[in-house]
Design a protein around this motif. Structure first.
Motif, PDB file in Angstrom:
ATOM      1  N   THR A 127      37.489  48.049  45.760  1.00  0.00           N
ATOM      2  CA  THR A 127      36.574  46.963  45.575  1.00  0.00           C
ATOM      3  C   THR A 127      37.511  45.823  45.778  1.00  0.00           C
ATOM      4  O   THR A 127      38.636  45.781  45.285  1.00  0.00           O
ATOM      5  N   ASN A 128      37.097  44.786  46.437  1.00  0.00           N
ATOM      6  CA  ASN A 128      37.564  43.629  46.287  1.00  0.00           C
ATOM      7  C   ASN A 128      36.652  42.272  45.596  1.00  0.00           C
ATOM      8  O   ASN A 128      36.677  41.190  46.099  1.00  0.00           O
ATOM      9  N   ASP A 129      35.571  42.756  45.078  1.00  0.00           N
ATOM     10  CA  ASP A 129      34.710  41.940  44.489  1.00  0.00           C
ATOM     11  C   ASP A 129      35.192  41.397  43.333  1.00  0.00           C
ATOM     12  O   ASP A 129      35.038  41.692  42.102  1.00  0.00           O
ATOM     13  N   PHE A 130      35.698  39.975  43.455  1.00  0.00           N
ATOM     14  CA  PHE A 130      36.757  39.657  42.358  1.00  0.00           C
ATOM     15  C   PHE A 130      35.859  39.207  41.203  1.00  0.00           C
ATOM     16  O   PHE A 130      36.399  39.291  40.214  1.00  0.00           O
ATOM     17  N   THR A 131      34.548  38.858  41.302  1.00  0.00           N
ATOM     18  CA  THR A 131      33.684  38.310  40.239  1.00  0.00           C
ATOM     19  C   THR A 131      33.335  39.596  39.190  1.00  0.00           C
ATOM     20  O   THR A 131      33.733  39.665  38.133  1.00  0.00           O
ATOM     21  N   GLN A 132      33.106  40.724  39.837  1.00  0.00           N
ATOM     22  CA  GLN A 132      32.626  41.863  39.365  1.00  0.00           C
ATOM     23  C   GLN A 132      34.069  42.618  38.443  1.00  0.00           C
ATOM     24  O   GLN A 132      34.047  43.133  37.515  1.00  0.00           O
ATOM     25  N   MET A 133      34.929  42.607  39.170  1.00  0.00           N
ATOM     26  CA  MET A 133      36.358  43.164  38.907  1.00  0.00           C
ATOM     27  C   MET A 133      36.743  42.829  37.501  1.00  0.00           C
ATOM     28  O   MET A 133      37.196  43.552  36.600  1.00  0.00           O
ATOM     29  N   THR A 134      36.762  41.294  37.258  1.00  0.00           N
ATOM     30  CA  THR A 134      37.273  40.833  35.902  1.00  0.00           C
ATOM     31  C   THR A 134      36.238  41.199  34.877  1.00  0.00           C
ATOM     32  O   THR A 134      36.477  41.663  33.712  1.00  0.00           O
ATOM     33  N   VAL A 135      34.930  41.269  35.075  1.00  0.00           N
ATOM     34  CA  VAL A 135      33.829  41.501  34.301  1.00  0.00           C
ATOM     35  C   VAL A 135      34.106  42.867  33.778  1.00  0.00           C
ATOM     36  O   VAL A 135      33.863  43.489  32.528  1.00  0.00           O
ATOM     37  N   ASP A 136      34.248  43.827  34.866  1.00  0.00           N
ATOM     38  CA  ASP A 136      34.379  45.212  34.699  1.00  0.00           C
ATOM     39  C   ASP A 136      35.696  45.441  33.710  1.00  0.00           C
ATOM     40  O   ASP A 136      35.722  46.324  32.985  1.00  0.00           O
ATOM     41  N   MET A 137      36.636  44.653  33.982  1.00  0.00           N
ATOM     42  CA  MET A 137      38.158  44.872  33.057  1.00  0.00           C
ATOM     43  C   MET A 137      37.503  44.698  31.557  1.00  0.00           C
ATOM     44  O   MET A 137      38.361  45.086  30.757  1.00  0.00           O
ATOM     45  N   GLU A 138      36.766  43.388  31.465  1.00  0.00           N
ATOM     46  CA  GLU A 138      36.509  43.215  30.186  1.00  0.00           C
ATOM     47  C   GLU A 138      35.316  44.124  29.654  1.00  0.00           C
ATOM     48  O   GLU A 138      35.220  44.097  28.187  1.00  0.00           O
ATOM     49  N   THR A 139      34.808  45.006  30.259  1.00  0.00           N
ATOM     50  CA  THR A 139      33.595  45.610  29.711  1.00  0.00           C
ATOM     51  C   THR A 139      33.958  47.254  29.879  1.00  0.00           C
ATOM     52  O   THR A 139      33.967  47.733  28.988  1.00  0.00           O
ATOM     53  N   GLU A 140      33.937  47.615  31.199  1.00  0.00           N
ATOM     54  CA  GLU A 140      34.127  48.961  31.491  1.00  0.00           C
ATOM     55  C   GLU A 140      35.494  49.705  31.015  1.00  0.00           C
ATOM     56  O   GLU A 140      35.560  50.762  30.881  1.00  0.00           O
TER      57      GLU A 140
END
Length: 340
Positions: A127-140
């Motif tokens: 993925t290169n979906d930068f907004t979702q990437m940081t949210v997933d790093m914080e949650t998933e």
């Protein structure tokens, strides 16, 4: 087309069609969170990638998620690993991030962007979906967070974080590009007015509160910081965002210094890469490719006084340890000023 590519348009519109596959704890898209399986590819020059660098560091994901760093300049094909020996990423074994996109899709038709998650075994971008990437790093990725990692995306504040962040993206993060890549006076004037109208909103909001949402740093602050730290070195001059400098907006300047001096923020900033990227790559904006010497950086090390507004950077958490991937001291002399 120049070797660097062209950027100016009649009215700039960002391509937001990203690869939306997610890496999640349950692996529902076929890519479960797993230590050592993925590599985060970034460039310190890029504000969108800088978000991922900050979040990875704040959460202590270094052992679980390795990081490849592209150089500050690129041509119209893609970012390159020109900082590494032989110009090849030592883990992925490729000279360009473009190679990982073509591994995913040989006919990949869209922009080759950073940040990106790459699956190491296959060499393909996930993925290169930068907004979702940081949210997933914080949650998933929570099972791999360091002890004392801050909660950057608290469940009770998520709605407000996204509400505050939406105009930050449209009017500020993307707004500076809308100014810089405007191809007509009309589109530039409109972009300029929109940008500074929202900076005025943020100036007012941050005059009475230390952080954008809640009492400690959240995802919203990460999203704003990476634009603010580039404002005077690049956007004020190169992108003609010149009603004010950041240093002339008291609340925003104090807020930016507060974050910069917080471990995990300023120590990810490479001013040399930032200036080289914009002034060298955007030749249709800056035909000579001359990189300015300024601005002076000493102000980033001065006291900000924001503690008086209450709150604390990490809430119930703790600061991250020293950075694993160190910015060369000559690329960010402010860090030596703060340490000295």
């Amino acid at each position: 087309m120049s070797e660097q590519g062209t950027y100016v348009e009649k009215s700039f519109e960002r391509d937001t069609n990203y690869i939306t596959t997610r890496i999640t704890a349950d692996g529902r898209d076929g890519f479960p969170v797993e230590a050592g399986r993925y590599r985060l590819v970034v460039a310190r020059a890029c504000p969108w990638a800088n978000r991922a660098i900050i979040v990875r560091r704040l959460l202590g994901l270094e052992d679980a998620l390795s990081m490849g760093i592209c150089g500050p300049t690129h041509d119209r094909r893609s970012w390159t690993f020109d900082l590494d020996p032989g110009g090849v990423d030592p883990v992925l074994g490729i000279p360009r991030i473009q190679d990982a996109y073509f591994k995913r899709d040989p006919d990949y038709p869209r922009g080759i962007t950073v940040p990106a998650f790459v699956e190491i075994a296959t060499g393909a971008v996930v993925t290169n979906d930068f907004t979702q990437m940081t949210v997933d790093m914080e949650t998933e990725w929570a099972q791999f967070h360091r002890e004392g990692a801050p909660d950057l995306y608290p469940e009770n504040l998520r709605e407000e974080i996204e509400e505050v962040s939406k105009p930050i993206y449209t009017e500020v993060n993307n707004g500076v590009y809308r100014c810089g890549f405007a191809g007509t006076q009309e589109s530039y004037d409109s972009a300029y007015e929109r940008l500074f109208a929202h900076l005025d909103v943020l100036e007012e909001r941050l005059s009475t509160r230390r952080y954008l949402v809640g009492e400690h740093i959240t995802e919203a602050d990460v999203r704003l910081f990476t634009t603010l730290v580039r404002f005077d070195p690049v956007y004020h001059g190169h992108f003609k965002c010149n009603r004010n400098k950041l240093i002339e907006m008291p609340a925003l300047w104090g807020y930016a210094r507060d974050l910069f001096q917080t471990p995990g923020f300023g120590d990810t900033v490479d001013f040399t890469h930032i200036k080289a990227h914009y002034y060298v790559v955007h030749r249709d904006v800056n035909p000579t490719g001359i990189v300015p010497r300024g601005p002076a950086l000493e102000g980033w090390a001065t006291p900000h006084g924001r503690e008086a507004l209450g709150g604390s950077p990490f809430g119930d958490g703790t600061p991250p340890g020293p950075p694993r991937e160190v910015v060369p001291p000559e690329h960010n002399p402010v860090l030596a000023m703060l340490a000295g």
